[in-house]
Design a protein around this motif. Structure first.
Motif, mmCIF file in Angstrom:
data_model
loop_
_atom_site.group_PDB
_atom_site.id
_atom_site.type_symbol
_atom_site.label_atom_id
_atom_site.label_comp_id
_atom_site.label_asym_id
_atom_site.label_seq_id
_atom_site.Cartn_x
_atom_site.Cartn_y
_atom_site.Cartn_z
ATOM 1 N N UNK A 56 0.807 -1.016 -0.002
ATOM 2 C CA UNK A 56 -0.060 -0.122 0.138
ATOM 3 C C UNK A 56 0.695 1.495 -0.091
ATOM 4 N N UNK A 57 1.872 1.324 0.756
ATOM 5 C CA UNK A 57 2.877 2.387 0.878
ATOM 6 C C UNK A 57 3.454 2.499 -0.548
ATOM 7 N N UNK A 217 -14.834 -1.598 -8.149
ATOM 8 C CA UNK A 217 -13.693 -0.776 -7.930
ATOM 9 C C UNK A 217 -12.240 -1.488 -8.008
ATOM 10 N N UNK A 218 -12.421 -2.858 -7.408
ATOM 11 C CA UNK A 218 -11.184 -3.408 -7.294
ATOM 12 C C UNK A 218 -10.816 -4.290 -8.557
ATOM 13 N N UNK A 219 -11.922 -4.326 -9.531
ATOM 14 C CA UNK A 219 -11.278 -4.852 -11.011
ATOM 15 C C UNK A 219 -10.673 -3.811 -11.693
ATOM 16 N N UNK A 341 -8.220 -5.270 2.387
ATOM 17 C CA UNK A 341 -7.968 -4.813 0.915
ATOM 18 C C UNK A 341 -7.972 -3.256 0.924
ATOM 19 N N UNK A 342 -8.128 -2.946 -0.307
ATOM 20 C CA UNK A 342 -8.089 -1.342 -0.545
ATOM 21 C C UNK A 342 -9.049 -0.916 -1.657
ATOM 22 N N UNK A 343 -10.116 -0.319 -1.097
ATOM 23 C CA UNK A 343 -10.413 0.249 0.114
ATOM 24 C C UNK A 343 -10.748 -1.077 1.037
#
Length: 452
Positions: A56-57, A217-219, A341-343
């Protein structure tokens, strides 16, 4: 000799059980097969979050343009994986240090097998006890055929952290919490990831609108093949060849992340009763965790419901109290789950599907993050949250969340539900501006308009 208590398993639930048991008696045993640490520290929560943090960073650094900054960053995945293992080893060392401090006569290394409801056999010797707490934990589900074919190119959520560096490509089979967390982290660290998902379901969300939003979103970031599984898997000189339908892809590794299965099947429970051959049909009391009328309590992720770490620890402690005191419910915590996950995804209290299945009347308050002030400032304005409440008295029943820092919002809502909060009482609380917590107030105001 008959012990007051025998604990089987030294994971999160087992550790908690032992620390509680020693307050009641010195006439006890804890039996463990394998390392004296916890799954969470060794192959679960902790190493995965170290990996996710690095991913994530890096992702944030590579997308700084959205907040008006340009930067060039590089990643050495061998250093990333070394950091994962270094921190993992520090977490497990702290856990092992606790176990080392326990009395030697309390500990046995080996596999336990029940002879009857009061007797187990370990390393050829038998041990009797008035009560048992079973906390044997779980292991990844493995496709044995794939493992035999792929050998060192086959990974599970237990073995993935041993990679010296990350590969160029990977197939992830599974779309649940573990699969999603690892797949997204790998993708952000430069691995070309393809997810094979048995169903059209991603992560832990059950609310149809949030699930659809999450998939969309994740796709954007991950290549997800919904309702698709590999038909053939083959090891070749080029790597792992996967055939699905009329398509074929070749990747460096296949990560089998289709969930976990309990070690209960190794305990010989059928020697207690011939009815116990199918662990999914065990007569386990849902609140007390007692096995039928026997002085046996099954806690942690040993049972197929697979509670998360904080619930496993709570169950281990309270199950011991049930062995020595009046038997009572040990499921007192407000349900809380988080997918990193992100978000992030999070649920607390009853989720949408549970409310529907139990035919509970509820209203829904929604807050979108697309125009949420603080989220826009952070460049993280994606997703939404939903809060469910009783339509007549406004008592908060549950929530599902798909937003940045969902872990913090979910804790606030879970704590509120523990105290039987209503829409009105939560609207009376302070909401600093601008914060992500203001989105809770937005959803509450939506609920307020619907209360009869």
């Amino acid at each position: 000799m008959t012990y007051d208590l025998i604990i089987i398993g030294a994971g999160s639930a087992g550790f908690s059980a032992y620390k509680e048991a020693i307050q009641h008696t010195d006439n006890l045993l804890i039996i463990n097969d394998g390392p004296w640490d916890t799954m969470c520290a060794r192959v679960g929560c902790m190493p995965s979050k170290v990996l996710i943090s690095s991913a994530n960073q890096l992702h944030d650094a590579q997308t700084l343009e959205k907040v008006g900054i340009k930067a060039n960053v590089q990643v050495d995945t061998s250093q990333v994986m070394n950091r994962v293992r270094t921190l993992r080893d520090s977490f497990t060392a702290a856990t092992k240090k606790q176990a080392d401090s326990w009395k030697a006569e309390h500990k046995i290394n080996g596999k336990a097998q029940f002879i009857d409801a009061h007797t187990v056999q370990v390393n050829g010797k038998t041990y009797r006890s008035k009560s048992f707490v079973i906390a044997v934990g779980s292991t990844p589900k493995i496709n044995q055929e794939w493992q035999n074919e792929l050998k060192d190119c086959f990974l599970t959520s237990d073995t993935v952290f041993e990679l010296p560096h990350l590969p160029k490509s990977m197939a992830v089979v599974g779309s649940g919490v573990i699969a999603l967390e690892l797949a997204q982290a790998m993708q952000r660290l430069g691995v070309n990831v393809t997810i094979f998902a048995r169903s059209k379901q991603l992560g832990s969300l059950t609310d149809p609108n949030l699930q659809e939003l999450a998939q969309k979103e994740i796709s954007k970031e991950l290549h997800i093949l919904f309702e698709t599984l590999p038909q053939q898997v083959k090891r070749t000189k080029a790597g792992v060849e996967i055939t699905y339908g009329s398509n074929t892809i070749t990747v460096d590794y296949l990560l089998n992340a289709t969930g976990r299965m309990s070690y209960l099947t190794t305990l010989g429970l059928e020697n207690i009763s011939t009815d116990y051959q199918d662990i999914k049909k065990l007569p386990l009391h849902p609140q007390t965790k007692q096995l039928d009328k026997f002085p046996i309590f099954i806690v942690g992720d040993a049972y197929p419901t697979l509670p998360v770490q904080h619930e496993a620890s709570q169950e281990g402690k309270l199950a011991v109290q049930n062995c020595f005191e009046k038997i009572q419910s040990i499921t007192s915590l407000t349900p809380l789950t988080i997918t990193f996950s992100s978000p992030e995804m999070a649920t607390c209290g009853k989720n949408y599907q549970q409310l529907k299945n139990e035919k509970i009347k509820f209203i829904t308050g929604t807050a979108s993050y697309e125009d949420q002030g603080r989220a826009k400032v952070l460049g993280k304005n994606k997703g939404a949250l939903k809060i469910y409440a009783n339509p007549s008295n406004g008592i908060i029943l549950g929530a599902e969340i798909f937003v940045e820092h969902a872990e913090h919002l979910a804790h606030l809502l879970a704590w509120s539900m523990t105290n039987h909060a209503t829409v009105d009482t939560l609207l009376e609380q302070p909401y600093y501006h601008p914060t992500l917590q203001e989105s809770i107030r937005t959803a509450l105001r939506d609920l307020k308009q619907q209360i009869q």
